[in-house]
Design a protein around this motif. Structure first.
Motif, short mmCIF file in Angstrom:
data_model
loop_
_atom_site.label_atom_id
_atom_site.label_comp_id
_atom_site.label_asym_id
_atom_site.label_seq_id
_atom_site.Cartn_x
_atom_site.Cartn_y
_atom_site.Cartn_z
N SER A 283 -58.04 -4.03 -1.12
CA SER A 283 -56.96 -4.18 -2.08
C SER A 283 -55.76 -3.33 -1.65
CB SER A 283 -57.41 -3.74 -3.48
OG SER A 283 -56.33 -3.76 -4.38
N GLU A 284 -54.58 -3.87 -1.83
CA GLU A 284 -53.37 -3.13 -1.52
C GLU A 284 -52.64 -2.67 -2.78
OE1 GLU A 284 -52.41 -2.21 1.37
OE2 GLU A 284 -53.69 -3.42 2.67
N SER A 285 -53.05 -3.14 -3.95
CA SER A 285 -52.25 -2.90 -5.14
C SER A 285 -53.00 -2.31 -6.33
CB SER A 285 -51.59 -4.22 -5.59
OG SER A 285 -52.57 -5.19 -5.91
N SER A 286 -54.31 -2.15 -6.25
CA SER A 286 -55.05 -1.65 -7.41
C SER A 286 -56.03 -0.57 -7.00
CB SER A 286 -55.81 -2.79 -8.10
OG SER A 286 -57.00 -3.10 -7.41
N TRP A 287 -56.65 0.05 -8.01
CA TRP A 287 -57.61 1.12 -7.74
C TRP A 287 -58.83 0.62 -6.98
CZ3 TRP A 287 -62.70 1.45 -9.21
CH2 TRP A 287 -63.15 0.51 -10.14
N GLU A 288 -59.03 -0.70 -6.91
CA GLU A 288 -60.13 -1.24 -6.12
C GLU A 288 -60.02 -0.84 -4.65
OE1 GLU A 288 -60.72 -5.44 -6.59
OE2 GLU A 288 -60.25 -5.39 -8.72
N ARG A 289 -58.83 -0.42 -4.25
CA ARG A 289 -58.63 0.06 -2.88
C ARG A 289 -59.55 1.24 -2.57
NH1 ARG A 289 -54.68 -0.37 1.00
NH2 ARG A 289 -54.27 1.46 2.28
N LEU A 290 -59.87 2.04 -3.60
CA LEU A 290 -60.78 3.17 -3.43
C LEU A 290 -62.10 2.71 -2.84
CD1 LEU A 290 -61.77 6.09 -4.00
CD2 LEU A 290 -62.31 5.34 -6.32
N PHE B 274 -54.27 -12.81 2.20
CA PHE B 274 -54.34 -12.25 0.84
C PHE B 274 -54.95 -10.85 0.88
CE2 PHE B 274 -54.95 -16.89 -0.37
CZ PHE B 274 -53.69 -17.04 -0.92
N GLU B 275 -54.53 -10.02 -0.08
CA GLU B 275 -55.26 -8.77 -0.29
C GLU B 275 -56.60 -9.11 -0.92
OE1 GLU B 275 -53.96 -6.08 -3.33
OE2 GLU B 275 -53.17 -7.67 -4.60
N ASP B 276 -57.52 -8.14 -0.87
CA ASP B 276 -58.84 -8.37 -1.45
C ASP B 276 -58.82 -7.95 -2.92
OD1 ASP B 276 -61.62 -9.07 -1.25
OD2 ASP B 276 -62.08 -6.94 -1.40
N VAL B 277 -59.30 -8.81 -3.79
CA VAL B 277 -59.40 -8.48 -5.22
C VAL B 277 -60.78 -8.91 -5.72
CG1 VAL B 277 -56.93 -8.64 -5.72
CG2 VAL B 277 -58.35 -10.69 -5.87
N PHE B 278 -61.28 -8.18 -6.68
CA PHE B 278 -62.56 -8.52 -7.29
C PHE B 278 -62.44 -8.74 -8.79
CE2 PHE B 278 -66.89 -7.80 -8.84
CZ PHE B 278 -67.61 -8.57 -7.94
N THR B 279 -61.47 -8.06 -9.41
CA THR B 279 -61.27 -8.22 -10.84
C THR B 279 -61.03 -9.69 -11.18
OG1 THR B 279 -60.31 -6.01 -11.03
CG2 THR B 279 -59.81 -7.55 -12.80
N TRP C 281 -66.27 3.59 -9.49
CA TRP C 281 -66.69 3.18 -8.15
C TRP C 281 -68.19 2.88 -8.16
CZ3 TRP C 281 -70.11 4.77 -4.44
CH2 TRP C 281 -69.85 4.45 -3.11
N LEU C 282 -68.96 3.75 -8.81
CA LEU C 282 -70.41 3.56 -8.86
C LEU C 282 -70.80 2.34 -9.68
CD1 LEU C 282 -71.64 7.23 -9.40
CD2 LEU C 282 -72.09 5.81 -7.40
N ASN C 283 -70.04 2.07 -10.73
CA ASN C 283 -70.37 0.98 -11.64
C ASN C 283 -69.34 -0.14 -11.49
OD1 ASN C 283 -72.13 -0.07 -13.56
ND2 ASN C 283 -70.88 0.65 -15.28
N PHE C 284 -69.02 -0.45 -10.23
CA PHE C 284 -67.88 -1.31 -9.93
C PHE C 284 -68.00 -2.69 -10.55
CE2 PHE C 284 -65.53 -4.27 -7.23
CZ PHE C 284 -64.27 -3.68 -7.24
N ASP C 285 -69.16 -3.32 -10.45
CA ASP C 285 -69.31 -4.69 -10.96
C ASP C 285 -69.04 -4.76 -12.46
OD1 ASP C 285 -70.06 -5.82 -8.47
OD2 ASP C 285 -72.04 -4.94 -8.71
N ALA C 286 -69.58 -3.80 -13.21
CA ALA C 286 -69.37 -3.80 -14.65
C ALA C 286 -67.91 -3.53 -14.99
CB ALA C 286 -70.27 -2.75 -15.31
N GLU C 287 -67.27 -2.63 -14.24
CA GLU C 287 -65.86 -2.32 -14.50
C GLU C 287 -64.96 -3.51 -14.18
OE1 GLU C 287 -64.87 0.09 -16.08
OE2 GLU C 287 -66.13 1.85 -15.75
N LEU D 288 -52.38 6.89 -2.02
CA LEU D 288 -52.80 6.09 -0.88
C LEU D 288 -54.03 5.25 -1.21
CD1 LEU D 288 -52.32 8.66 2.06
CD2 LEU D 288 -50.81 6.79 1.38
N LEU D 289 -54.84 5.73 -2.15
CA LEU D 289 -56.00 4.98 -2.61
C LEU D 289 -55.66 4.03 -3.75
CD1 LEU D 289 -58.65 7.86 -2.67
CD2 LEU D 289 -58.45 6.05 -0.96
N ARG D 290 -54.43 4.07 -4.22
CA ARG D 290 -53.93 3.30 -5.37
C ARG D 290 -54.65 3.69 -6.66
NH1 ARG D 290 -51.21 2.90 -1.53
NH2 ARG D 290 -50.25 1.01 -0.70
N VAL D 291 -55.31 4.84 -6.66
CA VAL D 291 -55.81 5.38 -7.91
C VAL D 291 -54.63 5.81 -8.77
CG1 VAL D 291 -57.10 7.30 -8.94
CG2 VAL D 291 -58.04 6.08 -6.97
N VAL D 292 -53.56 6.25 -8.11
CA VAL D 292 -52.30 6.57 -8.78
C VAL D 292 -51.23 5.66 -8.20
CG1 VAL D 292 -50.60 8.35 -9.33
CG2 VAL D 292 -53.01 8.96 -9.14
#
Length: 656
Positions: free
Chosen positions: A431-438, A168-173, A582-588, A650-654
């Motif tokens: 993550s391979e598919s979301s901005w969490e890759r950042l 699996f890819e890694d996801v946190f959301t 990125w800094l406030n990752f848990d809350a986001e 490449l970071l999946r930010v876009v």
């Protein structure tokens, strides 16, 4: 506005500068890094029977850790067989109330160390004949909204889930929420937050929170109950773990004994409310005391029993503790994965256990099956991450020191071999598919360098630079420490993967040069400078024309300048928005902020504007806008904007 807002902006600027100018920031080390003992120390090692000496050493060690790593409180439990050698609290569970930590009564969040409860429960299901480790998990989910997509021919099994090899890819959301009232059923959460399968099962170890939660759901489906009810009845009650629970919020009985989680900011401790977890089998929401975890450790050390209660058969315990996955067949001594347990061998001592990380708490459970000894430590601040592993290292070095001497000089031919290994290696737990890759790219990438004498260096965000000496081709020992690096090679002899002995649940894959941190830093840095220059010319040009009474630009020139100025501003805003996320990752992850939601829209506007700027650049040259240097500048900034968008993709930010 939060009182910490100016601090966050300062940190964002620091991160931007770090991305531009330096591959890592020095900070807290990862697991490993102890100072090995000499062979002579093996003969003089103290014994655990000296209780007074043990307590004195633990007292001194933890007191130093609390001060050094900025942690208000901690608890330590050491067990051997059926006896408790030490159970003691240190520092404070609540600084404001001056409530001290008590190993028997203080309730801590222990993070992913609680995953061992899930895997123990799964093994009970195997004993009962309701589960099989080698069966497709979809066979157990026929009446559930949850399923594993058939992305690859080989199915995902409980064996894969328990060894973190499901692919699996890694996801946190979806793992955390703002309010306990927002928690949905495990089935609903797993169905809604299903990660992509990004590699065939069984190939590589890549830690997965989702995989553990899925195993807990499989168990609940087979027993027609909830996971929480199952473990309460089959594990916690038999073992007498009366202060252990997944309940959110805590009961009136336990809440007054809850340890407060802290962060250390500007010389003072900041308290935080408890995190609300949505996936109980993942382990995050498990709250317990140190002595309760001591009983859990004793059950695994005593063939599944504590006092007169049995939760597993001796064969099941042995099955959980044996190695299931070897990460390198060429280097069998490299730590791998047991079932649910992580191999943590040090100084030739067989150790299995797990560690846990939440935003404010850190814990670690280590079992020495051949010594019949178990160790549990927990801390109520992020500095406990380094402290927990340093405590384990120090304990092993003191009571079971290594018998061989460390290497100090590379062997002949090491320089050429080291040079071939240089590059960036990124964790597959990403993550391979979301901005969490950042988050994964910036914090889970090792930059490996080669020195003139044939040693290797490794750098990573949040970790000090380490030096490694070649033990044999492809195997490197940490200088001044006890960790080991092992490389995997393809048929052409090129290194493709990196493994760390002290961090078994992860695999690091070599990335192409265009995805390296150096290229990322270069492109982001060039983008920040280029975009700032456009904005400066945008404002300065207007002022210059007013002061010099110059003719206004043509409509086409004004439109082209305005377009690139807007694109530059948008990309800078997008960069800041995602760095703040990125800094406030848990809350986001729990609840995306308005800024992040806006940033997700603006990234597409910026991308569309960048494409339009390419056309505008061509038009500027065809129509002869401005002077030649200004046209070159316009084209160069447009090119940088394209490269900037490419790196953010490449970071999946876009995402495209």
């Amino acid at each position: 506005m939060s009182s910490q807002h100016p601090l966050r902006l300062a940190v964002v600027l620091t991160l931007v500068l770090a991305l531009v100018s330096a591959p890592v920031l020095a900070g807290v080390p990862d697991p490993g890094g102890s100072s090995p003992a000499s062979a002579a120390a093996q003969l003089d090692a103290p014994g655990l029977d000296d209780r007074a000496g043990l307590e004195r050493w633990v007292d001194e060690t933890v007191a130093d850790q609390l001060e050094r790593h900025h942690v208000p409180g901690a608890a330590v439990v050491l067990v051997r067989g059926n006896e408790t050698l030490l159970a003691k609290g240190y520092g404070y569970a609540d600084l404001e109330a001056e409530r001290p930590v008590d190993a028997e009564t203080t309730v801590f969040s222990i993070g992913s160390t609680g995953k061992l409860v899930t895997w123990t429960a799964v093994m009970q299901g195997v004993e009962d004949g309701r589960l099989a480790l080698d069966r497709d998990v979809n066979d157990y989910l026929t009446d559930s909204a949850v399923s594993v997509p058939e992305t690859y021919p080989r199915p995902v099994t409980l064996e894969h889930l328990g060894t973190h090899t499901a692919g699996f890819e890694d996801v946190f959301t979806g793992m955390v929420a703002d309010d306990p009232a927002a928690i949905r059923s495990m089935e609903a959460t797993l169905a809604a937050q299903r990660p992509a399968r990004v590699r065939p099962p069984g190939e590589f170890v890549a830690y997965s929170n989702y995989g553990t939660a899925l195993a807990g759901h499989v168990l609940a489906e087979q027993y027609d109950t909830t996971f929480v009810e199952y473990v309460d009845e089959r594990i916690f009650t038999p073992l007498g773990m009366t202060d252990t629970t997944y309940a959110q919020p805590l009961s009136d009985r336990l809440e007054p004994r809850r340890a407060i989680g802290y962060t250390y900011v500007d010389g003072s401790y900041q308290p935080h409310d408890p995190v609300v977890w949505t996936l109980p089998p993942e382990g995050g929401s498990l709250r317990t005391t140190a002595t309760d975890m001591g009983r859990f450790a004793q059950a695994h050390l005593n063939d599944g029993t504590v006092d007169d209660a049995r939760i597993l058969s001796p064969d099941s315990v042995a099955e959980m503790h044996r190695r299931h996955v070897a990460r390198s067949t060429a280097v069998p001594e490299l730590n791998g994965m047991a079932y649910g347990f992580i191999e943590m061998d040090r100084n030739d001592e067989r150790i299995v256990g797990h560690w846990g990380t939440t935003p404010r708490f850190r814990s670690l459970l280590a079992l020495f099956p051949e010594r019949d000894v178990g160790l549990f430590v927990v801390y109520n601040a992020p500095g406990g991450h380094a402290a927990s592993f340093k405590f384990l290292d120090a304990f092993v070095d003191r009571y079971y020191p290594r018998s061989d001497d460390p290497l100090v000089e590379p062997p002949a031919g090491a320089a050429e071999r080291a040079a071939a290994l240089a590059g960036d290696y990124r964790s597959l737990t990403i993550s391979e598919s979301s901005w969490e890759r950042l988050l994964g790219v910036t914090t889970r990438t090792y930059t490996v360098g080669a020195t003139d004498d044939g040693s290797l260096t490794t750098r990573r965000l949040g970790e000090e630079t380490r030096t490694w000496v070649e033990r044999r081709p492809g195997v490197y020992e940490e200088r001044g420490g006890s960790d080991t690096l092992v490389f995997r090679f393809d048929d052409d002899g090129r290194a493709t993967h990196l493994f760390r002995d002290a961090f078994a649940p992860s695999t690091y894959e070599r990335v192409p040069c265009y995805e390296s941190l150096a290229v990322l830093q270069g492109v982001v840095g060039a983008g920040v400078v280029a975009f700032a220059s456009v904005l400066a010319l945008w404002v300065g040009g207007f002022a210059w024309r007013r002061l010099r009474d110059r003719d206004p630009p043509s409509e086409g020139e004004r439109a082209a300048r305005g377009l690139l100025g807007a694109v530059s501003l948008l990309w800078l805003v997008v960069l800041v928005v995602f760095l703040l996320a990125w800094l406030n990752f848990d809350a986001e992850a729990a609840s995306p902020s308005l800024a992040l939601q806006a940033g997700k829209v603006l990234r597409y506007v910026a991308l569309a504007g960048t494409v339009a700027a390419v056309g505008a650049a061509g038009l500027a040259w065809r129509e002869g806008y401005w002077t030649r240097p200004l046209r070159v500048h316009y084209a160069a900034v447009t090119l940088v904007a394209l490269l900037f968008a490419w790196q953010l993709y490449l970071l999946r930010v876009v995402p495209l």
